[in-house]
Design a protein around this motif. Structure first.
Motif, PDB file in Angstrom:
ATOM      1  N   PRO B 376      22.696  72.523 -52.536  1.00 15.82           N
ATOM      2  CA  PRO B 376      22.238  72.838 -53.896  1.00 15.82           C
ATOM      3  C   PRO B 376      21.835  71.573 -54.668  1.00 15.82           C
ATOM      4  O   PRO B 376      22.544  71.116 -55.555  1.00 15.82           O
ATOM      5  N   ARG B 377      20.685  71.028 -54.298  1.00 18.56           N
ATOM      6  CA  ARG B 377      20.272  69.740 -54.859  1.00 18.56           C
ATOM      7  C   ARG B 377      20.197  69.761 -56.385  1.00 18.56           C
ATOM      8  O   ARG B 377      20.652  68.832 -57.062  1.00 18.56           O
ATOM      9  N   ALA B 392      15.909  65.283 -54.116  1.00 18.91           N
ATOM     10  CA  ALA B 392      15.040  64.744 -53.066  1.00 18.91           C
ATOM     11  C   ALA B 392      14.318  65.904 -52.377  1.00 18.91           C
ATOM     12  O   ALA B 392      14.866  66.550 -51.495  1.00 18.91           O
ATOM     13  N   TRP B 393      13.110  66.187 -52.821  1.00 19.60           N
ATOM     14  CA  TRP B 393      12.304  67.212 -52.142  1.00 19.60           C
ATOM     15  C   TRP B 393      11.512  66.583 -51.000  1.00 19.60           C
ATOM     16  O   TRP B 393      11.236  67.214 -49.991  1.00 19.60           O
ATOM     17  N   ALA B 394      11.148  65.320 -51.171  1.00 20.81           N
ATOM     18  CA  ALA B 394      10.430  64.582 -50.121  1.00 20.81           C
ATOM     19  C   ALA B 394      11.367  63.505 -49.567  1.00 20.81           C
ATOM     20  O   ALA B 394      12.332  63.136 -50.235  1.00 20.81           O
ATOM     21  N   PRO B 395      11.083  62.979 -48.360  1.00 21.72           N
ATOM     22  CA  PRO B 395      11.990  61.976 -47.784  1.00 21.72           C
ATOM     23  C   PRO B 395      11.817  60.577 -48.358  1.00 21.72           C
ATOM     24  O   PRO B 395      12.314  59.619 -47.773  1.00 21.72           O
ATOM     25  N   ASN B 419      13.377  71.915 -48.423  1.00 22.18           N
ATOM     26  CA  ASN B 419      14.683  71.489 -48.941  1.00 22.18           C
ATOM     27  C   ASN B 419      15.176  72.333 -50.113  1.00 22.18           C
ATOM     28  O   ASN B 419      16.286  72.111 -50.599  1.00 22.18           O
ATOM     29  N   GLU B 420      14.361  73.272 -50.555  1.00 24.50           N
ATOM     30  CA  GLU B 420      14.751  74.073 -51.702  1.00 24.50           C
ATOM     31  C   GLU B 420      15.929  74.982 -51.339  1.00 24.50           C
ATOM     32  O   GLU B 420      16.003  75.481 -50.219  1.00 24.50           O
ATOM     33  N   PHE B 421      16.807  75.189 -52.321  1.00 25.46           N
ATOM     34  CA  PHE B 421      17.956  76.072 -52.083  1.00 25.46           C
ATOM     35  C   PHE B 421      17.450  77.489 -51.809  1.00 25.46           C
ATOM     36  O   PHE B 421      16.816  78.107 -52.674  1.00 25.46           O
ATOM     37  N   ASN B 422      17.708  77.985 -50.611  1.00 29.17           N
ATOM     38  CA  ASN B 422      17.133  79.265 -50.227  1.00 29.17           C
ATOM     39  C   ASN B 422      17.991  79.913 -49.129  1.00 29.17           C
ATOM     40  O   ASN B 422      17.711  79.794 -47.929  1.00 29.17           O
ATOM     41  N   SER B 576      18.236  64.855 -43.871  1.00 33.00           N
ATOM     42  CA  SER B 576      17.649  64.936 -45.207  1.00 33.00           C
ATOM     43  C   SER B 576      18.350  64.074 -46.233  1.00 33.00           C
ATOM     44  O   SER B 576      19.487  63.631 -46.044  1.00 33.00           O
ATOM     45  N   ILE B 577      17.639  63.856 -47.318  1.00 31.72           N
ATOM     46  CA  ILE B 577      18.171  63.110 -48.443  1.00 31.72           C
ATOM     47  C   ILE B 577      18.532  64.125 -49.524  1.00 31.72           C
ATOM     48  O   ILE B 577      17.786  65.081 -49.756  1.00 31.72           O
ATOM     49  N   VAL B 578      19.689  63.939 -50.154  1.00 29.12           N
ATOM     50  CA  VAL B 578      20.146  64.901 -51.174  1.00 29.12           C
ATOM     51  C   VAL B 578      19.525  64.581 -52.526  1.00 29.12           C
ATOM     52  O   VAL B 578      18.934  65.432 -53.177  1.00 29.12           O
ATOM     53  N   ASP B 579      19.681  63.328 -52.944  1.00 25.01           N
ATOM     54  CA  ASP B 579      19.134  62.961 -54.263  1.00 25.01           C
ATOM     55  C   ASP B 579      18.817  61.469 -54.317  1.00 25.01           C
ATOM     56  O   ASP B 579      19.306  60.696 -53.501  1.00 25.01           O
ATOM     57  N   PHE B 580      17.970  61.115 -55.244  1.00 24.86           N
ATOM     58  CA  PHE B 580      17.626  59.710 -55.475  1.00 24.86           C
ATOM     59  C   PHE B 580      18.238  59.286 -56.804  1.00 24.86           C
ATOM     60  O   PHE B 580      18.090  59.973 -57.822  1.00 24.86           O
ATOM     61  N   GLU B 581      18.891  58.125 -56.779  1.00 24.67           N
ATOM     62  CA  GLU B 581      19.563  57.622 -57.967  1.00 24.67           C
ATOM     63  C   GLU B 581      18.549  57.186 -59.034  1.00 24.67           C
ATOM     64  O   GLU B 581      17.478  56.671 -58.703  1.00 24.67           O
ATOM     65  N   ILE B 582      18.890  57.430 -60.280  1.00 24.95           N
ATOM     66  CA  ILE B 582      18.117  56.810 -61.363  1.00 24.95           C
ATOM     67  C   ILE B 582      18.880  55.541 -61.729  1.00 24.95           C
ATOM     68  O   ILE B 582      20.063  55.602 -62.077  1.00 24.95           O
TER      69      ILE B 582
END
Lengths: 318, 623
Positions: B376-377, B392-395, B419-422, B576-582
């Protein structure tokens, strides 16, 4: 047994204990996956496995654990505690540089604990089962229960952030500077609170026990003022157990310094220890553990000696 | 094949992509000079000897003193800095076997090549596990290879004349050569000798830098800080104030004082070379005449404060003006206060999920993709990161979009479905794979990062809620412990799904190579994808996207090539990547003006306080 022989015998017992501590610590550090080199290359995609192995060899980390231990003990016996990997700094230099900060903090915490515990314990014993005694029990229980980490943060929040009386950050001054007393207050209270609570209960029970003894009844019957009975006769006897426990509490003050130094950014051995663990600086971890072990053993030794001085019967147990 | 190329001189204003969010700009007329900036650092530098430093945050301090030939803008574009100008002289279509003629033999013992010399290139056919002897090119032979015209690329740099180090020594081409030599056998030698071949002084102010093979990132990968002659020969590890050797560079800040674990003080370099040269002499400069050529703050006092809450408290009491690496809660709290500001930038750090691709049922990419549909990104980003990260929708993050795609928004749109929650799609994929449910899935991550552990718990809960998985989370120890386990040779056979926090760069290859490439197996950061588990053609495509001769000669082709690759990653690989830090810094918004955060924490001060490429300057005006 003479006091001298007692001390010598007691001292000799500490040597195998120190060896035991070093073996257990060495084994634990080596049983945990990762070493300083894996830390160095962990997040470095450009270091190959062969290069990693080469660095490991450079520091003798490729040798069997027993051989590393023998090398390490051999070094210590010659006064060489190893080096900080990645630098050329001697481990003992780091320890000596940080030790005074931790000792100062520990002494302050210890002093604070005694300063609070003794009068409060006396008050609770004299007013046994009254509201003051109950209140002191609640305070003592809280003091024992509250984690150092939380207490430190709360003191910072209240006295530094809200009231603005104290600074949050560690001082720049050398330890002997008078301002250091001010800087020591919050971390000192944090580190001493739990010990203070324990000592308070010891003081209270010890004094309550003394107050029930016949010599107290006799002193009172002679018409001595209550103040003289308590401060001159009862207090002295009660302090024997408090002094002993206070020495034993050195261990908790030293171990508490790890958390308190991190919270207050205090540049002592506790913080260095956390850094050493994170970086798997094996020699530094071992040296700090060993120094800490020595400090605790010495404190216990002093406690035993003090007790033996006060009660010669204890010498015969050795 | 030869070619001449120069990087376009762009400023933040010209860039399509500026990773700095809500960039604050300063009118030079308002700038107040002077003052002391108090900064809260998370870590004590492990050493001031950069080649020996293994902690990225230490670079915050190193970059105050040491400078490089080129300097990047916030979007990663390199611009002339100590180099007055540079050119790509030649590119040659060779691989590393071209150095065979210059290689020497070295024995292999226990998988280690035994030589006292710095190895620059190992023959690609050498197998350290099987062979007794290796063919290697060491630093002693690189000059011969270059003299005979064997190299991948040659960049020529003309240095500014009259640039002085803090000790008064003038910067020359020899300093550049000696600086590369200083990295030999250091803890970080692998970073330099991964692509770097040789540096040669052509005259007093001209130096050529050669890379081993054609490389689209050669200009970035082969740039390292320049040190003075006085310090070049100090033994590794002794270049430290604690050893009596203060750091000396050409940078805008001069070392003053250091107390281990406590504080570092630096002052403004009164003889900073850029003041002498002037911004107008820089080919990329198109800013206002009165923009300062050096930082305007007099002094920086850096306090070492490891505990987040203590740093936050010190910010509130005014003991520090600026800090970073606070928790999401703290960032949100400061963001809501009028007296503080959270300066943000798209970052390159990310949370990576790496599957054991050789262990059933995760050897079936449909099972891996099903897991990705159950991560659940959005919830993770909104709940745990409180918006201080992006899904992270793209790598690759937007930060690396310049060379990594022709259209980042389109790429995200195209890849989002993977990568969408589905949960419905996850169910379909599992049914297609024909795997019995619930599938056992054991996630592992390090215990000393609370947010990462919470994300793991979130993912596990989500997988279990689907009924398709029986997932668990293990936290076997701190980062070093976990990394130690992760790189054990049999880790990939144990069936654990590893969650590791990593940091990429502006280079899209950094989101490819480190975590997927079979060459990186058992090295950072591939513990689960052994050689042979990805199609050879796919691996070749990965390599060609950075090392292809056509790509090296024409960087514009790179984005197109990568566009073709990303979907394959999600189809074939599915790690996959979960999220990118800000990336964020929290600052006193009343007294500090103009501060903007760099995409990587390493630029916290070196970028934030002064980088005229983006017309970036911070000044203090205490009320």
């Amino acid at each position: 047994m003479s006091l001298r022989r007692f001390i010598l015998k007691r001292f000799l017992v500490t040597i195998p204990i120190l060896f035991g501590v070093s073996i257990v610590t060495f084994a634990l550090v080596h049983l945990t996956p990762g070493d300083p080199v894996s830390q160095m290359v962990a997040l470095n995609p450009d270091v190959s496995a062969a290069e990693e192995e080469q660095i490991r060899r450079q520091y003798g980390l490729h040798l069997p654990v027993w051989e590393q231990y023998v090398n390490w003990v051999g070094g210590i016996l010659q006064g060489d505690f190893g080096e900080i990997i990645g630098t050329n700094r001697a481990v003992e230099d780091v320890v000596w540089a940080r030790l005074p900060e931790t000792i100062a903090l520990g002494l302050f915490g210890w002093g604070f604990a005694l300063l609070i515990a003794i009068p409060t314990g006396i008050y609770a014993a004299v007013n046994k089962d009254q509201i003051g005694d109950d209140a002191s029990r609640v305070v003592a229980l809280s003091g024992i229960s509250i984690p150092n980490f939380w207490l430190g943060l709360m003191l910072i929040l209240i006295f530094a952030v809200v009231l603005g009386y104290w600074p949050v950050l560690a001082p720049r001054e050398p330890l002997y500077h008078p301002d250091m007393l001010w800087y020591l207050v919050l971390p000192g209270i944090t580190i001493g609170t739990a010990s203070s609570a324990i000592l308070m209960r010891i003081m209270r029970s010890s004094m309550a026990e003394e107050l029930n003894k016949e010599y107290v009844t006799a002193a009172r019957a002679k018409g001595l003022p209550e103040r003289t009975v308590i401060l001159k006769h009862v207090l002295r006897n009660s302090l024997i157990s408090v002094a002993t426990v206070a020495a034993f509490l050195t261990a908790s003050i030293i171990s508490g310094s790890v958390v308190v130094e991190v919270v207050f950014s205090w540049p002592g051995l506790g913080r260095e220890f956390i850094n050493a663990i994170q970086a798997r600086q094996i020699d530094l971890i071992l040296a700090i553990t060993l120094f800490t072990g020595v400090a605790i053993i010495l404190a216990n030794l002093l406690a035993d000696i003090a007790y033996a001085l006060l009660d010669p019967r204890i010498r015969d147990e050795y | 094949m030869a070619g001449i190329a120069g990087f376009p001189a762009v400023t933040a204003q010209d860039d399509d992509l500026d990773p700095v969010e809500d960039r604050v700009e300063v009118d030079p007329a308002d700038i107040v000079e002077g003052g002391t900036l108090n900064v809260g650092l998370v870590l004590d530098p492990d050493t001031f000897d950069e080649p020996q430093s293994v902690e990225a945050p230490a670079t915050i301090v190193h970059q105050l003193f040491y400078e490089t030939l080129l300097r990047p803008s916030a979007s990663g574009e390199p611009h002339e800095w100590l180099s007055e100008s540079f050119e790509l002289v030649e590119t040659q279509d060779i691989d590393r076997s071209a150095y065979e003629e210059y290689m020497v033999s070295a024995p292999i013992e226990d998988g280690v090549i035994e030589t006292e010399e710095q190895i620059v290139v190992t023959h690609p056919e050498t197998d350290t596990a099987e062979d007794d002897e290796a063919q290697v090119l060491t630093v002693a032979e690189t000059g011969d290879a270059v003299a005979d015209g064997v190299f991948g690329m040659q960049y020529r740099h003309e240095l500014h004349e009259g640039v002085e180090f803090h000790n008064g020594e003038e910067l020359t081409a020899d300093n550049v050569v000696q600086s590369y030599e200083r990295w030999e056998h250091s803890a970080n030698a692998g970073q330099v000798f991964d692509q770097f071949l040789h540096a040669e002084a052509e005259d007093e102010y001209t130096v050529s830098i050669y890379s081993q093979v054609p490389d689209a990132e050669a200009i970035d990968d082969n740039l390292w800080p320049i040190y003075p002659e006085e310090q070049a020969d100090i033994p590794l590890g002794e270049w430290d104030p604690l050893e009596g050797n203060d750091p000396i560079g050409t940078g805008p800040w001069v070392f003053e004082q250091y107390e281990e674990q406590n504080f570092i003080v630096v002052s403004r370099n009164e003889n900073y070379w850029l003041e002498e040269v002037g911004l107008d002499a820089m080919p990329w400069w198109d800013g206002p005449d009165d923009f300062p050529a050096s930082p305007v703050i007099d002094e920086i006092q850096m306090e070492i404060v490891p505990e987040d809450s203590t740093r936050a408290a010190a910010l509130e009491t005014g003991e520090i003006d600026l800090t970073y690496n606070l928790t999401a809660d703290q960032n949100t709290s400061f963001d809501q206060s009028e007296d503080f500001r959270v300066a943000t930038s798209s970052g390159g750090s990310y949370l990576f999920v790496q599957f054991p691709v050789t262990v059933e049922p995760f050897d079936d990419e449909r099972v891996r993709r099903a897991v990705n549909h159950l991560i659940p990104r959005t919830d993770i980003v909104e709940t745990i990161e409180q918006g201080w990260a992006t899904e992270a929708w793209a790598p690759l993050p937007e930060l690396a979009a310049e060379a990594g795609t022709t259209d980042y928004e389109q790429l995200e749109e195209n890849l989002r479905e993977y990568n969408e929650f589905n949960p419905e799609r996850a169910q379909e994929l599992i049914e297609e794979a024909g795997v019995e449910t619930p599938i056992q899935a054991n996630f592992q991550t390090n215990s000393d990062n609370d947010d990462r552990v919470r994300k793991g718990e979130f993912i596990v809960e989500s997988l279990n809620a689907s009924g398709l998985f029986d997932a668990t989370l293990e936290t076997p120890g701190d980062l070093t412990t976990f990394v130690g386990m992760f790189f054990e040779p049999d880790y990939h056979e144990q069936g654990n799904i590893a969650m590791v926090g990593l940091s990429g760069t502006f280079n899209p290859h950094s989101f490819v190579e480190a975590i997927h490439h079979p060459d990186q197996f058992l090295e950072c950061c591939n513990g689960n994808i052994p050689p042979g588990s990805l199609p050879a053609e796919f691996v070749e495509d990965m390599d060609n996207a950075q090392f292809g001769i056509d790509i090296a000669d024409d960087p514009d082709m790179r984005a197109e090539r990568y566009d073709e690759l990303w979907e394959q990653f999600l189809e074939i690989n599915a790690n996959s990547i979960v999220d990118f830090e800000i990336q964020s810094a929290v600052l006193n918004d009343v007294d500090l003006h103009g501060y903007n955060m760099y995409p990587f924490v390493t630029g916290l001060l070196s970028y934030g306080l002064h980088n005229p490429i983006d017309q970036q300057i911070t000044y203090i005006d205490r009320q």
